[in-house]
Design a protein around this motif. Structure first.
Motif, PDB file in Angstrom:
ATOM      1  N   CYS A 237       3.990  -0.897 -15.607  1.00  0.00           N
ATOM      2  CA  CYS A 237       3.172  -0.479 -14.478  1.00  0.00           C
ATOM      3  C   CYS A 237       3.016  -1.558 -13.407  1.00  0.00           C
ATOM      4  O   CYS A 237       3.052  -1.256 -12.216  1.00  0.00           O
ATOM      5  N   GLU A 238       2.833  -2.804 -13.799  1.00  0.00           N
ATOM      6  CA  GLU A 238       2.590  -3.829 -12.786  1.00  0.00           C
ATOM      7  C   GLU A 238       3.779  -3.963 -11.842  1.00  0.00           C
ATOM      8  O   GLU A 238       3.621  -3.921 -10.610  1.00  0.00           O
ATOM      9  N   GLU A 239       4.965  -4.087 -12.403  1.00  0.00           N
ATOM     10  CA  GLU A 239       6.169  -4.217 -11.588  1.00  0.00           C
ATOM     11  C   GLU A 239       6.440  -2.942 -10.804  1.00  0.00           C
ATOM     12  O   GLU A 239       6.721  -2.972  -9.603  1.00  0.00           O
ATOM     13  N   GLN A 241       4.393  -0.355 -10.066  1.00  0.00           N
ATOM     14  CA  GLN A 241       3.369   0.000  -9.087  1.00  0.00           C
ATOM     15  C   GLN A 241       3.449  -0.892  -7.852  1.00  0.00           C
ATOM     16  O   GLN A 241       3.180  -0.446  -6.732  1.00  0.00           O
ATOM     17  N   LYS A 242       3.850  -2.127  -8.036  1.00  0.00           N
ATOM     18  CA  LYS A 242       4.035  -3.014  -6.888  1.00  0.00           C
ATOM     19  C   LYS A 242       5.154  -2.513  -6.001  1.00  0.00           C
ATOM     20  O   LYS A 242       5.038  -2.483  -4.769  1.00  0.00           O
TER      21      LYS A 242
END
Length: 515
Positions: A237-239, A241-242
């Motif tokens: 999600c972090e990668e 969503q960025k």
């Protein structure tokens, strides 16, 4: 924005690696000496490739993409030549030979002349393309792949003869771009065939029997794919969503996100890449924000959306590509049995023309590690014209590994009992007969009866090192872990290759297990 830009020339073999174009190795004397030593001979080669460069699948991102892609100047003349050779009527103005749906299902090559309409065709112009059509750049890259195969297997190694009659098996999906890609690959492999003197049969299966890419009509697989894909996105999600946030901030994509994106369902990265990547590779101008770094992140995002599920769950990979891998194994078994019996194999080389959805699941089969079922670092979307080559090698002179892999002496697997063994415990696929492990002369069984044979897998310009082939005793003693023993190769793919009964059962049930 002009839609008449000329295609950019293909890079040379020594060009830097590209996330959009597949590269091929330079066939230098050093390369040949390293990878094809005198004591090792090629017995069989299976080639699986993605089609060449094409236009986007539809007119998406209208604020960026031109409405008309006039990059197919060779298409009309080649279609006309095909029509003449096939005894079909010449295409009148504003008509084109296409694949009608009913003829796709029958495995037809080109259907009847179908009138164009403004809804489904670009404005007629010199060299205009349809959506999803192989472009002149794509034709050139596939010819280049065929020329590479010729330079290696005909000119350098003498593996394939000048007269290929009966030595090649050719198969394509029913999509026009795949059929044409195979035709151009063949043109590069055998460029000097006299018209009427040599013919090649391209096999095309009806959609109901196709195994070369996942069946999107399989409701169970589609449902599982969506569920696992959503999980993959959350895990990344972090990668991810960025990347999503950065794409939403691009002014030219505002309408796309407002009108076409279903949150959590639309595969954003691959849809944007489908347009931007095609534009870049054909020399069309794109907004400056789409630099090399962002394009590379799009290829990784697309892999997370579409390929990561296959890496995360072997049962899903089995449903997607397992039956096709089973066919590839049948070829290897026939080649080994034929070579040991001193008779020609049914197929000396096979070439399969498929899609990114063919290459992606195959990469999962070849790269998943039983200890860590995650996508490898740097996984990206398969480039246009990407190819996997499965080389069956024979070496009777080099010392065979003296170390025995821990799994070599595990339970013997007979065809009628293989389904009783869990997928992750299998030593080899169910379609590898036990007779392969009998000495040809006296029929005695020995687990090392296939010790002269090895498998190496190339992905574009590099050798894939399969996880099981790293094990002590599972690779060539001199050429290293990139050259698997036959059993090391079988062990790697065994849990991804269902029997016909298992394939039917998993497709019906849609049950994903930890295997």
């Amino acid at each position: 924005m002009s839609s008449n830009a000329s295609p950019t020339p293909l890079g040379s073999e020594s060009a830097p690696a590209s996330v959009l174009q597949a590269q091929l190795p330079r066939l230098s004397a050093e390369f040949l000496a390293k990878h094809y030593p005198k004591q090792a001979s090629v017995v069989h080669v299976g080639v699986v490739h993605r089609h060449g460069e094409r236009t986007p699948g539809c007119h998406r991102l209208p604020n960026i993409s031109p409405e008309n892609w006039n990059l197919c100047s060779r298409g009309a003349s080649l279609h006309a030549a095909f029509a003449q050779a096939a005894g079909l009527p010449a295409t009148p103005p504003n008509h084109a030979y296409v694949f009608p749906r009913e003829q796709r299902n029958l495995g037809g090559v080109f259907g009847a002349s179908t009138p164009e309409t403004s809804e489904i065709k670009s404005q007629n112009a010199e060299g205009r393309c349809d959506w999803g059509q192989l472009t002149d750049v794509g034709r050139a890259s596939m010819t280049k792949l065929g020329a590479h195969l010729r330079a290696l297997y005909v000119d350098a190694l003498g593996f394939l003869p000048e007269n290929p009659q009966g030595k090649l098996y050719l198969r394509s999906s029913m999509y026009v771009r795949a059929v044409e890609s195979l035709q151009h690959t063949l043109g590069g492999l055998y460029p000097n065939q006299e018209p009427g003197k040599q013919s090649f049969r391209i096999n095309i299966r009806p959609a109901s029997h196709e195994t070369i890419f996942p069946s999107l009509g399989c409701a169970a697989m589609s449902r599982l794919f969506g569920d696992v894909g959503a999980l993959a996105n959350r895990n990344n999600c972090e990668e991810y969503q960025k990347l999503d946030a950065e794409l939403r901030a691009i002014p030219e994509l505002k309408d796309y996100f407002a009108l076409q994106v279903q949150v959590g369902k639309t595969p954003v990265a691959i849809e944007v890449l489908d347009v931007i990547g095609s534009m870049i590779i054909h020399g069309l101008a794109v907004p400056a924000i789409f630099d090399d770094a962002l394009v590379k992140r799009l290829t990784s995002g697309g892999a997370i959306e579409w390929l990561h599920p296959s890496w995360s769950m072997p049962a899903l990979a089995r449903m997607q590509i397992g039956p096709f891998v089973r066919e590839l194994i049948d070829e290897v078994v026939d080649a080994v049995e034929s070579d040991r019996a001193g008779r020609p194999a049914q197929r000396q080389m096979s070439i399969y023309s498929g899609h990114d959805t063919t290459i992606g699941p195959l990469m999962a089969v070849l790269g998943s590690d039983s200890a860590k079922l995650t996508a490898p670092a740097g996984l990206s979307w398969p480039q246009f014209a990407s190819s996997l080559r499965f080389e069956l090698l024979k070496d009777s002179e080099s010392p065979y590994p003296t170390v025995r892999p821990a799994w070599e002496d595990e339970r013997r697997i007979y065809a009628d009992k293989a389904e009783m063994i869990p997928f992750d415990k299998r030593v080899r696929p169910t379609n590898v007969p036990d007779t392969l492990y009998q000495w040809p002369k006296d029929g005695r069984r020995n687990p090392r009866a296939t010790r002269d044979y090895y498998v190496r897998v190339w992905y574009n310009d590099r050798v894939l090192v399969l996880p099981t082939c790293k094990d002590p005793g599972a690779h060539h003693t001199q050429m290293g872990s990139g050259v698997c023993t036959l059993d090391g190769f079988f062990k790697q793919i065994a849990r991804f290759v269902p029997s016909k009964r298992e394939a039917a059962s998993e497709s019906r049930a849609g049950v994903v297990t930890k295997n």
